[in-house]
Design a protein around this motif. Structure first.
Motif, PDB file in Angstrom:
ATOM      1  N   LEU A 171      44.407  46.841  34.440  1.00 28.92           N
ATOM      2  CA  LEU A 171      43.275  46.610  34.967  1.00 28.92           C
ATOM      3  C   LEU A 171      42.585  45.259  35.087  1.00 28.92           C
ATOM      4  O   LEU A 171      42.391  44.799  36.117  1.00 28.92           O
ATOM      5  N   HIS A 172      42.898  44.263  34.020  1.00 34.20           N
ATOM      6  CA  HIS A 172      42.395  43.163  34.241  1.00 34.20           C
ATOM      7  C   HIS A 172      43.402  42.269  35.069  1.00 34.20           C
ATOM      8  O   HIS A 172      42.802  41.002  35.832  1.00 34.20           O
ATOM      9  N   ALA A 173      44.389  42.466  35.156  1.00 39.32           N
ATOM     10  CA  ALA A 173      45.542  41.824  36.141  1.00 39.32           C
ATOM     11  C   ALA A 173      45.179  42.076  37.585  1.00 39.32           C
ATOM     12  O   ALA A 173      45.338  41.299  38.506  1.00 39.32           O
ATOM     13  N   ILE A 174      44.834  43.295  37.884  1.00 39.92           N
ATOM     14  CA  ILE A 174      44.058  43.855  39.170  1.00 39.92           C
ATOM     15  C   ILE A 174      42.869  42.863  39.424  1.00 39.92           C
ATOM     16  O   ILE A 174      42.747  42.520  40.570  1.00 39.92           O
ATOM     17  N   GLU A 175      41.894  42.854  38.643  1.00 42.41           N
ATOM     18  CA  GLU A 175      40.770  42.133  38.525  1.00 42.41           C
ATOM     19  C   GLU A 175      40.958  40.724  38.952  1.00 42.41           C
ATOM     20  O   GLU A 175      40.156  40.047  39.795  1.00 42.41           O
ATOM     21  N   ALA A 176      41.975  40.156  38.490  1.00 45.97           N
ATOM     22  CA  ALA A 176      42.205  38.733  38.483  1.00 45.97           C
ATOM     23  C   ALA A 176      42.905  38.400  40.035  1.00 45.97           C
ATOM     24  O   ALA A 176      43.329  37.389  40.174  1.00 45.97           O
ATOM     25  N   GLY A 177      43.459  39.522  40.504  1.00 45.38           N
ATOM     26  CA  GLY A 177      44.077  39.421  41.787  1.00 45.38           C
ATOM     27  C   GLY A 177      45.591  39.196  41.661  1.00 45.38           C
ATOM     28  O   GLY A 177      46.140  38.836  42.618  1.00 45.38           O
ATOM     29  N   LEU A 178      45.973  39.602  40.478  1.00 47.70           N
ATOM     30  CA  LEU A 178      47.585  39.335  40.307  1.00 47.70           C
ATOM     31  C   LEU A 178      48.249  40.593  40.776  1.00 47.70           C
ATOM     32  O   LEU A 178      49.514  40.426  41.231  1.00 47.70           O
ATOM     33  N   LEU A 179      47.609  41.674  40.737  1.00 46.68           N
ATOM     34  CA  LEU A 179      48.425  42.855  41.075  1.00 46.68           C
ATOM     35  C   LEU A 179      47.723  43.696  42.203  1.00 46.68           C
ATOM     36  O   LEU A 179      46.342  43.305  42.159  1.00 46.68           O
ATOM     37  N   ILE A 180      48.287  44.440  42.665  1.00 44.92           N
ATOM     38  CA  ILE A 180      47.597  45.513  43.775  1.00 44.92           C
ATOM     39  C   ILE A 180      47.585  46.821  43.252  1.00 44.92           C
ATOM     40  O   ILE A 180      48.782  47.211  42.840  1.00 44.92           O
ATOM     41  N   GLY A 185      48.153  55.660  41.860  1.00 45.51           N
ATOM     42  CA  GLY A 185      48.149  55.180  40.538  1.00 45.51           C
ATOM     43  C   GLY A 185      49.031  53.836  40.109  1.00 45.51           C
ATOM     44  O   GLY A 185      50.129  53.848  40.827  1.00 45.51           O
ATOM     45  N   GLY A 186      48.620  53.104  39.256  1.00 47.43           N
ATOM     46  CA  GLY A 186      49.608  52.179  38.676  1.00 47.43           C
ATOM     47  C   GLY A 186      49.218  51.032  39.722  1.00 47.43           C
ATOM     48  O   GLY A 186      48.358  50.832  40.334  1.00 47.43           O
ATOM     49  N   ALA A 187      50.220  50.079  39.555  1.00 48.05           N
ATOM     50  CA  ALA A 187      50.022  48.959  40.567  1.00 48.05           C
ATOM     51  C   ALA A 187      51.268  48.063  40.853  1.00 48.05           C
ATOM     52  O   ALA A 187      52.413  48.435  40.213  1.00 48.05           O
ATOM     53  N   TYR A 188      51.163  47.142  41.520  1.00 47.56           N
ATOM     54  CA  TYR A 188      52.530  46.200  41.923  1.00 47.56           C
ATOM     55  C   TYR A 188      52.254  44.906  42.109  1.00 47.56           C
ATOM     56  O   TYR A 188      51.016  44.569  42.317  1.00 47.56           O
TER      57      TYR A 188
END
Length: 588
Positions: A171-180, A185-188
């Motif tokens: 969640l927070h890595a997505i908010e920081a723009g690190l993950l998409i 579901g999930g992220a990369y």
């Protein structure tokens, strides 16, 4: 036996700890310009000598000599061991302290985007050590290990989940723009197969990244997306590192276009470069630069594209250049950028080119003159028309006046006629009404007399022209003046320093519910019937008066100290300097 606390955990813990919050839970801190102050908890004293810097996340006690970060403060104040101090900070942050070998650190749960960015920086640096191709690329570019460490350069592997697997919750890595995030579901990972450059704020915290591809990706450089923490037009790569390279105010900042330009200039002994983040220079970036230095040098290619970029930068700079601020333009030979040029000609020759940079006025007049034939009446009239919008962007002051003089000479107009044609005032015009006729009864005499009068007047003028805050560089000195109301004035100055473009109404909202807001409302209700020049002059007079009060107060403090102890050499030198300054002012 319990394992050691991983250094990387302590790094992340300090990144998420606000030293001001830690210390204010134990001491009564008062704002002092960009810092906070308090009576020393380590010695008996009557005047505050304990300072906390939120920017540096550092405390220093002048009376006892103790200093350090949040961990060091807890060790000194609470008399804790190092481990106990780390555990106390971790408890405040809601984290369990891991131990190396204990199996609890590898997938540490983080609970904020700043934490995610700090963890990502560590991850990328670790990955760089494991990927020879990335190391070889940096070596070919001439980057040393030391300078890579200074800038925290790392590597994002050619993988869709190298960083993703580092987080239990994305969640927070997505908010920081690190993950998409994935639709399913999930992220990369956003950054893949790229050399990574951390972008820091003025406190040194990582707020984003720039990545240079090692593959055939059409996007050679990729920046973090806009996030609540990261805004391309409001941040600069290398500013934190430049400020760390010198202890005093920066002599200048060199604005370049690329991350590698900043890195290689620093490696060659020119650590005063910053890079825009893939955008044209903005006024917000210039305001950030002018908080750290009075001189900015733009560095562009000498071709048409470079000169176009320089012109766009000039248009943004015109409203920001006033007082003792300087803006210059340096153009590079064909086929070179700062990275390649400094490697070819060396640091000394590069610095020489900086000293030869064109002034803002020189560049402006040269570019405008190219568009008009000054040998004809029509050409000179065209030059006056072309100059008008640029002159109107300049704030009234010596630079605008001198440019009016020069353009009047070039166009062969009387300066009064030229000033009238460009809708700018021409100081010294015979038909300008006397100052006393322009003012109403709401001048200084309308402000209550007494010790607070200069402060009240300065605040009142500041509400009319918040940009005047830029002319006050040393708010820490002002705070030492024994004048009622100084803290409120400094708070206002700092608000406008930190919020370029803000107005009095916004300050009033910021102070809502405080006694300062009540007083400010009264001041804002009073009319200031002065033109800009009058406002600037009275504000400058008030600042000079308050500065002299501060200098005198500091001198009296040192003299009092000399009665009870032997002053140290720096203090004696300061006392001598203060005596000279005050003596000079009084005899003028």
């Amino acid at each position: 036996m319990a394992g050691l606390i991983p250094q990387s955990f302590i790094h992340d813990l300090l990144a998420r700890t606000d030293i001001v919050e830690v210390i204010s839970s134990r001491l009564e801190l008062k704002r002092a310009g960009r810092e906070y102050k308090a009576l020393s908890p380590f010695s008996n004293e009557k005047s505050a000598s304990f300072f906390v810097s939120p920017t540096k996340q550092f405390f220093h006690c002048f009376s006892s000599g103790k200093h350090g970060n949040a961990v060091g403060f807890l060790m000194e104040y609470d008399r804790l061991t190092f481990v106990e101090a780390v555990e106390e900070l971790a408890k405040r942050a809601g984290l369990e302290v891991p131990r190396e070998g204990g199996g609890s650190f590898e997938r540490l749960v983080l609970d904020g985007p700043l934490d995610a960015l700090a963890a990502a920086e560590r991850h990328f640096r670790e990955q760089l050590k494991k990927h020879p191709a990335a190391i070889e690329y940096l070596k070919k570019r001439g980057v040393s290990g030391d300078i890579a460490k200074t800038f925290g350069i790392g590597f994002a592997p050619d993988s869709w989940d190298s960083l993703t697997r580092f987080f239990d919750n994305p969640l927070h890595a997505i908010e920081a723009g690190l993950l998409i995030p994935k639709d399913s579901g999930g992220a990369y990972d956003r950054f893949r197969n790229r050399v990574m450059f951390p972008i820091r704020d003025t406190r040194g915290r990582v707020i984003g990244f720039g990545g240079r591809t090692l593959g055939n990706d059409p996007a050679k450089y990729l920046n973090s997306p806009e996030t609540p923490l990261f805004h391309k037009g409001k941040n600069l790569f290398g500013l934190y590192e430049a400020k760390q390279s010198v202890k005093s105010e920066l002599p200048y900042l060199l604005v370049v276009e690329g991350y590698m330009d900043v890195v290689m200039l620093a490696q060659h002994g020119i650590p005063l470069a910053v890079a825009t983040l893939g955008t044209a220079t903005t006024r917000e970036q210039l305001a950030l630069i002018y908080k750290s230095t009075r001189k900015v040098v733009f560095c562009f290619d000498g071709d048409r594209a470079g000169r176009s970029a320089a012109w766009r930068a000039l248009e943004q700079a015109l409203p920001e250049v006033h007082g003792d601020r300087e803006c210059l333009f340096m153009f590079l030979p064909d086929g070179h950028d700062p990275d390649t040029l400094v490697q070819e000609i060396g640091a000394d020759a590069f610095r020489e080119r900086i000293t030869e940079a064109m002034t803002l006025s020189g560049f402006l007049l040269a570019e405008l003159s190219k568009q008009a034939n000054l040998a004809t009446l029509d050409g000179r009239a065209k030059l006056a028309a072309l100059a008008r919008p640029h002159l109107e962007k300049l704030r009234p002051g010596p630079l605008q006046t001198l440019m009016i003089d020069e353009l009047a000479r070039l166009t062969r107009l009387r300066r009064e006629d030229f000033a009238a044609s460009t809708n700018t005032s021409a100081p010294g015009d015979d038909d300008a009404p006397p100052r006393r006729q322009r003012e109403s009864g709401r001048g200084p005499a309308a402000i209550a007399a007494g010790a607070t009068r200069p402060v009240r007047r300065a605040l009142q003028l500041l509400m009319e022209r918040p940009d005047l805050a830029d002319s006050v560089a040393n708010t820490e000195l002002l705070l030492t003046a024994d004048v009622t109301g100084i803290p409120a004035l400094v708070d206002a100055l700092e608000f406008f320093h930190e919020n370029p473009g803000a107005n009095g109404g916004q300050l009033l909202e910021y102070w809502r519910g405080t006694s300062k807001a009540t007083a400010l409302e009264k001041l804002m209700r009073e009319e200031v019937a002065l033109e800009d020049a009058g406002i600037e002059q009275e504000f400058a007079d008030a600042m000079r008066h308050l500065t002299q009060k501060a200098l005198d107060g500091r001198r009296r403090h040192l003299l009092a100290e000399a009665q009870v102890r032997e002053l140290e050499r720096p203090e004696l030198a300061e006392l001598e300097s203060l005596t000279r300054q005050l003596s000079g002012r009084r005899t003028v």
